[in-house]
Design a protein around this motif. Structure first.
Motif, PDB file in Angstrom:
ATOM      1  N   PRO A 130     -67.154 -14.403 -13.665  1.00 46.42           N
ATOM      2  CA  PRO A 130     -66.235 -15.083 -14.583  1.00 46.42           C
ATOM      3  C   PRO A 130     -65.031 -15.705 -13.865  1.00 46.42           C
ATOM      4  CG  PRO A 130     -66.033 -12.701 -14.798  1.00 46.42           C
ATOM      5  CD  PRO A 130     -67.161 -12.956 -13.847  1.00 46.42           C
ATOM      6  N   ASN A 131     -64.727 -15.218 -12.669  1.00 46.01           N
ATOM      7  CA  ASN A 131     -63.555 -15.738 -11.952  1.00 46.01           C
ATOM      8  C   ASN A 131     -63.877 -16.948 -11.081  1.00 46.01           C
ATOM      9  OD1 ASN A 131     -65.158 -13.860 -10.573  1.00 46.01           O
ATOM     10  ND2 ASN A 131     -63.595 -13.599  -8.993  1.00 46.01           N
TER      11      ASN A 131
ATOM     12  N   LEU B 240     -81.597 -31.683 -11.708  1.00 49.99           N
ATOM     13  CA  LEU B 240     -82.745 -31.184 -12.486  1.00 49.99           C
ATOM     14  C   LEU B 240     -82.304 -30.361 -13.692  1.00 49.99           C
ATOM     15  CD1 LEU B 240     -85.445 -29.828  -9.995  1.00 49.99           C
ATOM     16  CD2 LEU B 240     -85.834 -31.361 -11.927  1.00 49.99           C
ATOM     17  N   LEU B 241     -81.220 -29.627 -13.505  1.00 48.90           N
ATOM     18  CA  LEU B 241     -80.762 -28.742 -14.576  1.00 48.90           C
ATOM     19  C   LEU B 241     -79.648 -29.386 -15.395  1.00 48.90           C
ATOM     20  CD1 LEU B 241     -81.007 -25.441 -12.564  1.00 48.90           C
ATOM     21  CD2 LEU B 241     -82.249 -25.948 -14.661  1.00 48.90           C
ATOM     22  N   ASN B 242     -79.383 -30.646 -15.105  1.00 49.86           N
ATOM     23  CA  ASN B 242     -78.425 -31.424 -15.890  1.00 49.86           C
ATOM     24  C   ASN B 242     -77.058 -30.734 -15.959  1.00 49.86           C
ATOM     25  OD1 ASN B 242     -77.609 -33.564 -17.410  1.00 49.86           O
ATOM     26  ND2 ASN B 242     -78.413 -32.776 -19.350  1.00 49.86           N
ATOM     27  N   LEU B 243     -76.540 -30.385 -14.787  1.00 45.75           N
ATOM     28  CA  LEU B 243     -75.285 -29.632 -14.739  1.00 45.75           C
ATOM     29  C   LEU B 243     -74.131 -30.442 -14.145  1.00 45.75           C
ATOM     30  CD1 LEU B 243     -76.648 -26.145 -13.643  1.00 45.75           C
ATOM     31  CD2 LEU B 243     -75.376 -26.635 -15.749  1.00 45.75           C
ATOM     32  N   LYS B 244     -74.401 -31.673 -13.804  1.00 43.79           N
ATOM     33  CA  LYS B 244     -73.414 -32.493 -13.082  1.00 43.79           C
ATOM     34  C   LYS B 244     -72.039 -32.511 -13.739  1.00 43.79           C
ATOM     35  CE  LYS B 244     -74.647 -36.837 -10.749  1.00 43.79           C
ATOM     36  NZ  LYS B 244     -75.735 -37.640 -11.223  1.00 43.79           N
ATOM     37  N   ASP B 245     -72.025 -32.641 -15.070  1.00 45.40           N
ATOM     38  CA  ASP B 245     -70.744 -32.783 -15.774  1.00 45.40           C
ATOM     39  C   ASP B 245     -70.035 -31.457 -15.999  1.00 45.40           C
ATOM     40  OD1 ASP B 245     -71.393 -35.417 -15.920  1.00 45.40           O
ATOM     41  OD2 ASP B 245     -72.208 -35.290 -17.963  1.00 45.40           O
ATOM     42  N   HIS B 246     -70.639 -30.364 -15.560  1.00 45.77           N
ATOM     43  CA  HIS B 246     -70.070 -29.051 -15.883  1.00 45.77           C
ATOM     44  C   HIS B 246     -69.626 -28.257 -14.658  1.00 45.77           C
ATOM     45  CE1 HIS B 246     -71.672 -30.008 -19.766  1.00 45.77           C
ATOM     46  NE2 HIS B 246     -72.893 -30.047 -19.305  1.00 45.77           N
ATOM     47  N   LEU B 247     -69.766 -28.860 -13.485  1.00 45.57           N
ATOM     48  CA  LEU B 247     -69.567 -28.090 -12.247  1.00 45.57           C
ATOM     49  C   LEU B 247     -68.171 -27.508 -12.096  1.00 45.57           C
ATOM     50  CD1 LEU B 247     -71.605 -30.295  -9.749  1.00 45.57           C
ATOM     51  CD2 LEU B 247     -72.275 -28.144 -10.826  1.00 45.57           C
ATOM     52  N   ASP B 248     -67.156 -28.229 -12.597  1.00 46.81           N
ATOM     53  CA  ASP B 248     -65.765 -27.761 -12.421  1.00 46.81           C
ATOM     54  C   ASP B 248     -65.328 -26.787 -13.502  1.00 46.81           C
ATOM     55  OD1 ASP B 248     -65.543 -29.368 -10.234  1.00 46.81           O
ATOM     56  OD2 ASP B 248     -64.762 -31.081 -11.394  1.00 46.81           O
ATOM     57  N   LYS B 249     -66.205 -26.563 -14.487  1.00 43.05           N
ATOM     58  CA  LYS B 249     -65.785 -25.747 -15.629  1.00 43.05           C
ATOM     59  C   LYS B 249     -65.783 -24.257 -15.317  1.00 43.05           C
ATOM     60  CE  LYS B 249     -67.251 -28.957 -19.208  1.00 43.05           C
ATOM     61  NZ  LYS B 249     -68.277 -29.240 -20.197  1.00 43.05           N
TER      62      LYS B 249
ATOM     63  N   ILE C 168     -66.601 -20.420 -16.395  1.00 44.12           N
ATOM     64  CA  ILE C 168     -67.764 -19.871 -17.097  1.00 44.12           C
ATOM     65  C   ILE C 168     -67.480 -19.736 -18.605  1.00 44.12           C
ATOM     66  CG2 ILE C 168     -69.287 -17.850 -17.266  1.00 44.12           C
ATOM     67  CD1 ILE C 168     -69.618 -19.738 -14.764  1.00 44.12           C
ATOM     68  N   SER C 169     -66.236 -19.373 -18.930  1.00 44.69           N
ATOM     69  CA  SER C 169     -65.885 -19.181 -20.341  1.00 44.69           C
ATOM     70  C   SER C 169     -65.932 -20.486 -21.139  1.00 44.69           C
ATOM     71  CB  SER C 169     -64.497 -18.562 -20.457  1.00 44.69           C
ATOM     72  OG  SER C 169     -63.551 -19.418 -19.848  1.00 44.69           O
ATOM     73  N   GLU C 170     -65.906 -21.623 -20.432  1.00 41.59           N
ATOM     74  CA  GLU C 170     -65.953 -22.921 -21.120  1.00 41.59           C
ATOM     75  C   GLU C 170     -67.382 -23.394 -21.366  1.00 41.59           C
ATOM     76  OE1 GLU C 170     -62.803 -25.940 -19.620  1.00 41.59           O
ATOM     77  OE2 GLU C 170     -63.266 -24.645 -17.923  1.00 41.59           O
ATOM     78  N   LEU C 171     -68.367 -22.661 -20.842  1.00 40.28           N
ATOM     79  CA  LEU C 171     -69.761 -23.114 -20.945  1.00 40.28           C
ATOM     80  C   LEU C 171     -70.447 -22.563 -22.191  1.00 40.28           C
ATOM     81  CD1 LEU C 171     -70.922 -22.529 -17.234  1.00 40.28           C
ATOM     82  CD2 LEU C 171     -70.111 -24.672 -18.250  1.00 40.28           C
ATOM     83  N   SER C 172     -71.365 -23.356 -22.747  1.00 40.26           N
ATOM     84  CA  SER C 172     -72.192 -22.874 -23.862  1.00 40.26           C
ATOM     85  C   SER C 172     -73.268 -21.932 -23.310  1.00 40.26           C
ATOM     86  CB  SER C 172     -72.869 -24.068 -24.534  1.00 40.26           C
ATOM     87  OG  SER C 172     -73.844 -24.600 -23.657  1.00 40.26           O
ATOM     88  N   GLY C 173     -73.992 -21.271 -24.208  1.00 44.24           N
ATOM     89  CA  GLY C 173     -75.060 -20.355 -23.796  1.00 44.24           C
ATOM     90  C   GLY C 173     -76.104 -21.053 -22.932  1.00 44.24           C
ATOM     91  N   GLY C 174     -76.518 -22.246 -23.362  1.00 40.82           N
ATOM     92  CA  GLY C 174     -77.535 -22.980 -22.620  1.00 40.82           C
ATOM     93  C   GLY C 174     -77.041 -23.416 -21.247  1.00 40.82           C
TER      94      GLY C 174
END
Ligand code: ADP
Ligand code: MG
Length: 256
Positions: free
Chosen positions: A87-88, A117-126, A128-134
């Motif tokens: 989480p940190n 492949l996992l379509n994570l490009k837009d989420h790399l800087d987020k 963990i608490s900001e991410l959805s379950g998927g």
């Protein structure tokens, strides 16, 4: 090829939680371990991974006896049911965490390819608490895949996901298994999930194999009453959908 030979597991109370599990999994196959709660699915996964000790039997990988090898020596890897992300650390730091001590294992390009492949490009800087379950699920998958496991193990990977997200993750897991010819073992209690994602399904009933076969074999020729009643009854309403999916997969295969 991964071979399980007459695997048995008993805990302190002496009761056999797994009792004589034998099967062969070919390289690149997706196999689901399916069974009701308490049937021994997670225990079997942990035995293959190497965090639980066998009571008896053997685990062979490409003819090599892995039964007494450590987790690291086996080089199998798992995505736990709760993802177990740090989480940190942000998403990207989570993904490359395992490479800290093995920087040469996965190149920057290969990490980028997985992120793509996992379509994570837009989420790399987020965080963990900001991410959805998927999104968490995909980060956990990427983090495991950068370690280039020989065998990928997934414990209830869809249980926290719903509808469209679940379908999209299933498709990504199939794509990844095909692209890297990666042997993949998925634990689930949901017959529909097992029958729609895997090449083969292992059905466990109280620590024993009720049936091991292709989804079509299981639906068309259930081997015993347990498979028929417990597994198929849950599916009755969904059978047409599953057949449609088989046809679609067959068409995709033919199209290459
Ligand atoms: N460390 C342990 N000590 C004793 N019993 C255990 C332990 N781990 C699991 N079990 C028992 O083994 C059985 C199968 O558990 P598990 O493999 O988690 O089943 P599943 O994943 O199919 O729900 C359960 O009855 C559980 O209580
Ligand atoms: Mg379990």
């Amino acid at each position: 090829m991964l071979v399980l030979e007459n695997i048995k597991k008993q805990f302190e109370d002496g009761k056999y939680i797994l009792d004589g599990i034998s099967l062969e999994i070919k390289k690149g196959e997706i196999v689901s371990i399916l069974g009701p709660s308490g049937s021994g699915k997670t225990t079997l996964l942990n035995l293959i991974l190497g965090i639980t000790e066998l009571s008896s039997g053997k685990i062979l990988y490409n003819d090599k006896d892995m039964s007494n090898l450590s987790l690291q020596e086996r080089n199998f890897n798992i995505v736990f049911q709760d993802y177990a992300l740090f989480p940190n650390l942000n998403a990207y730091e989570n993904i490359v965490y395992g490479l800290k001590n093995k920087p040469d294992l996965c190149s920057k390009e290969e990490v980028d390819e997985l992120v793509e492949l996992l379509n994570l490009k837009d989420h790399l800087d987020k965080d963990i608490s900001e991410l959805s379950g998927g999104q968490k699920q995909r980060v956990a998958l990427a983090r495991t895949l950068v370690m280039k496991p020989e065998v990928l193990l997934l414990d209830e990977p869809f249980s926290a996901l719903d509808g469209i997200i679940k379908e999209s993750i299933k498709q990504r897991i199939r794509d990844i298994a095909a692209k890297y010819n990666l042997t993949t073992i998925i634990v689930t209690h949901d017959p529909e999930e097992a029958l729609t994602i895997s090449n083969k399904v292992l059905i466990l009933n109280k620590g024993k194999i009720a049936q091991f076969g292709t989804p079509r074999e299981i639906i068309e020729s259930p081997e015993d009453e347990f498979v028929r009643e417990f597994i198929l009854r849950q599916l009755e309403v969904k059978k047409d959908n599953i057949y449609n999916l088989f046809d679609r997969q067959e068409l995709e295969r033919q199209a290459g």
